[in-house]
Design a protein around this motif. Structure first.
Motif, PDB file in Angstrom:
ATOM      1  N   TYR A 157       0.491 -12.274   2.913  1.00  0.00           N
ATOM      2  CA  TYR A 157      -0.028 -12.970   1.729  1.00  0.00           C
ATOM      3  C   TYR A 157      -1.062 -14.017   2.117  1.00  0.00           C
ATOM      4  O   TYR A 157      -2.114 -14.132   1.469  1.00  0.00           O
ATOM      5  CB  TYR A 157       1.111 -13.612   0.944  1.00  0.00           C
ATOM      6  CG  TYR A 157       0.630 -14.218  -0.362  1.00  0.00           C
ATOM      7  CD1 TYR A 157       0.330 -13.404  -1.448  1.00  0.00           C
ATOM      8  CD2 TYR A 157       0.434 -15.584  -0.483  1.00  0.00           C
ATOM      9  CE1 TYR A 157      -0.143 -13.949  -2.635  1.00  0.00           C
ATOM     10  CE2 TYR A 157      -0.041 -16.135  -1.665  1.00  0.00           C
ATOM     11  CZ  TYR A 157      -0.323 -15.315  -2.732  1.00  0.00           C
ATOM     12  OH  TYR A 157      -0.811 -15.855  -3.898  1.00  0.00           O
ATOM     13  N   THR A 193      -4.935 -13.582   0.915  1.00  0.00           N
ATOM     14  CA  THR A 193      -5.375 -14.624  -0.013  1.00  0.00           C
ATOM     15  C   THR A 193      -6.478 -15.467   0.610  1.00  0.00           C
ATOM     16  O   THR A 193      -7.461 -15.828  -0.049  1.00  0.00           O
ATOM     17  CB  THR A 193      -4.184 -15.514  -0.420  1.00  0.00           C
ATOM     18  OG1 THR A 193      -3.152 -14.692  -0.980  1.00  0.00           O
ATOM     19  CG2 THR A 193      -4.600 -16.559  -1.446  1.00  0.00           C
ATOM     20  N   VAL A 252      -7.877 -16.870  -6.425  1.00  0.00           N
ATOM     21  CA  VAL A 252      -6.631 -16.504  -5.725  1.00  0.00           C
ATOM     22  C   VAL A 252      -5.352 -17.092  -6.323  1.00  0.00           C
ATOM     23  O   VAL A 252      -4.251 -16.622  -5.997  1.00  0.00           O
ATOM     24  CB  VAL A 252      -6.696 -16.902  -4.232  1.00  0.00           C
ATOM     25  CG1 VAL A 252      -7.842 -16.185  -3.530  1.00  0.00           C
ATOM     26  CG2 VAL A 252      -6.809 -18.410  -4.045  1.00  0.00           C
ATOM     27  N   VAL A 288       5.708 -16.575  -2.815  1.00  0.00           N
ATOM     28  CA  VAL A 288       4.296 -16.597  -3.227  1.00  0.00           C
ATOM     29  C   VAL A 288       3.962 -17.938  -3.884  1.00  0.00           C
ATOM     30  O   VAL A 288       2.927 -18.556  -3.583  1.00  0.00           O
ATOM     31  CB  VAL A 288       4.003 -15.433  -4.198  1.00  0.00           C
ATOM     32  CG1 VAL A 288       2.637 -15.621  -4.865  1.00  0.00           C
ATOM     33  CG2 VAL A 288       4.046 -14.100  -3.471  1.00  0.00           C
ATOM     34  N   HIS A 335      -7.991  -9.607  -5.346  1.00  0.00           N
ATOM     35  CA  HIS A 335      -6.833 -10.271  -4.730  1.00  0.00           C
ATOM     36  C   HIS A 335      -5.641  -9.319  -4.554  1.00  0.00           C
ATOM     37  O   HIS A 335      -5.126  -9.190  -3.430  1.00  0.00           O
ATOM     38  CB  HIS A 335      -6.433 -11.500  -5.560  1.00  0.00           C
ATOM     39  CG  HIS A 335      -5.417 -12.364  -4.890  1.00  0.00           C
ATOM     40  ND1 HIS A 335      -4.480 -13.094  -5.588  1.00  0.00           N
ATOM     41  CD2 HIS A 335      -5.164 -12.609  -3.574  1.00  0.00           C
ATOM     42  CE1 HIS A 335      -3.716 -13.753  -4.743  1.00  0.00           C
ATOM     43  NE2 HIS A 335      -4.107 -13.482  -3.516  1.00  0.00           N
ATOM     44  N   VAL A 378      -4.146  -8.013  -0.901  1.00  0.00           N
ATOM     45  CA  VAL A 378      -2.729  -8.247  -0.600  1.00  0.00           C
ATOM     46  C   VAL A 378      -2.020  -6.921  -0.325  1.00  0.00           C
ATOM     47  O   VAL A 378      -1.207  -6.817   0.604  1.00  0.00           O
ATOM     48  CB  VAL A 378      -2.054  -8.999  -1.764  1.00  0.00           C
ATOM     49  CG1 VAL A 378      -0.533  -8.963  -1.637  1.00  0.00           C
ATOM     50  CG2 VAL A 378      -2.539 -10.450  -1.807  1.00  0.00           C
ATOM     51  N   ALA A 420       0.212 -11.139  -7.048  1.00  0.00           N
ATOM     52  CA  ALA A 420      -1.213 -11.367  -6.779  1.00  0.00           C
ATOM     53  C   ALA A 420      -2.098 -10.890  -7.923  1.00  0.00           C
ATOM     54  O   ALA A 420      -3.253 -11.309  -8.035  1.00  0.00           O
ATOM     55  CB  ALA A 420      -1.612 -10.663  -5.484  1.00  0.00           C
TER      56      ALA A 420
END
Length: 309
Positions: free
Chosen positions: A69, A73, A102, A129, A236, A240, A262
């Motif tokens: 992640y 990101t 993001v 996240v 994004h 991911v 995401a």
């Protein structure tokens, strides 16, 4: 896809209800601010504490997950910021645009929706996240904006960042819940009932508040806002997905939750930061409006895709 769309539709219908209530002035700006504050400081905090108190550290902190992640990101963050600098925008504006690209609405939309659609086992990955977004990227924008204005990095900036994290009720509630779980403390029934009742208000309250807040936003600078929405809704989750599935080989279900998180639209707290620092607030407002509207289709498509993992 159609089945997932109909399952996500009630969430977006609740957002639409909030939008309609505020747009028709049935719900005033003061009322919107009040319900947002209630959800942020009380209902959502209770939900996060209840969820995290039932998790173990191993369910939340996973090395490949964090690396996947963070790297994906970070890549989109650099792309969005680089494009803004290429257009001649200053560092503070570029950082705000990168934040739009993001940072998704994980707290108000992601946690309630993904938990209900993907099951309670999605709680750990979604909260990871959220924690990365809050600790890493919400700190980064403060550092970049303050550093660009001062011309150099000051220790006071790090103090500002630290105080901001300590005062953030989402960070505090997750940390307290995990500490409670790690210490194996018994949870009294009255306490669990209290946080359950209070936390139950988080989902409808948060969705209604999102819609109500959108009513005050207008669409200007469509081209840039459209680009930022494309970054958030398409680039994004794509980055991911590649990092999670091809580079770091994250466990399939955790990867699916990460990708779905995401794909969420631009978060409202980016607008609050933009207003606070007086940087590109209108651009952020338009990005939130466009990305939230388009996410009715894109989020459903992403969740339908990851559900086959």
């Amino acid at each position: 896809m159609i089945e997932i769309f109909f399952r996500t539709l009630p969430f977006f219908a609740m957002i639409g209800l909030g939008y309609g209530a505020a747009r028709t002035r049935f719900f005033s700006e003061e009322a919107t601010a009040a319900i947002t504050k209630f959800v942020f400081y009380f209902a959502l905090s209770a939900m996060l504490f209840r969820f995290s108190a039932d998790l173990s550290m191993s369910e939340v902190f996973d090395g490949p997950f964090i690396l996947a992640y963070l790297s994906a990101t970070g890549l989109i963050y650099v792309v969005a910021m680089g494009f803004a600098i290429f257009r001649g925008r200053p560092v503070d504006e570029s950082a705000v645009e990168a934040q739009c690209a993001v940072i998704g609405n994980t707290g108000f939309l992601g946690i309630p929706m993904l938990t209900m659609l993907m099951g309670p086992q999605a709680i750990g990955p979604v909260m990871m996240v959220l924690a990365i977004d809050l600790i890493v990227f919400s700190s980064l924008i403060v550092i970049l904006i303050t550093g660009s204005r001062d011309g150099r990095m000051r220790l006071s900036v790090l103090k500002t960042v630290a105080v901001g994290l300590i005062k953030n009720p989402m960070i505090v509630s997750i940390a307290l819940g995990l500490l409670w779980s790690t210490a194996s403390l018994p949870t009294p029934a009255p306490l669990m009932d209290f946080v359950s009742i209070l936390g139950a208000a988080a989902t409808p309250g948060a969705l209604f508040a999102i819609g109500a807040s959108l009513a005050g936003k207008s669409a200007e600078r469509i081209e840039i806002a459209g680009w930022l929405s494309f970054c958030k809704l398409i680039l994004h989750p794509t980055a991911v997905a590649y990092a999670a599935l091809a580079l770091f080989h994250v466990e399939p279900f955790a990867a699916s939750v990460m990708i779905a998180a995401a794909s969420l639209p631009v978060a409202g707290n980016v607008y609050m930061l933009a207003v606070h620092y007086g940087v590109a607030a209108q651009r952020v407002s338009t990005s939130i409006l466009i990305s939230t509207t388009l996410s009715i289709a894109t989020v459903s498509a992403v969740i339908a895709w990851v559900s086959v993992f």
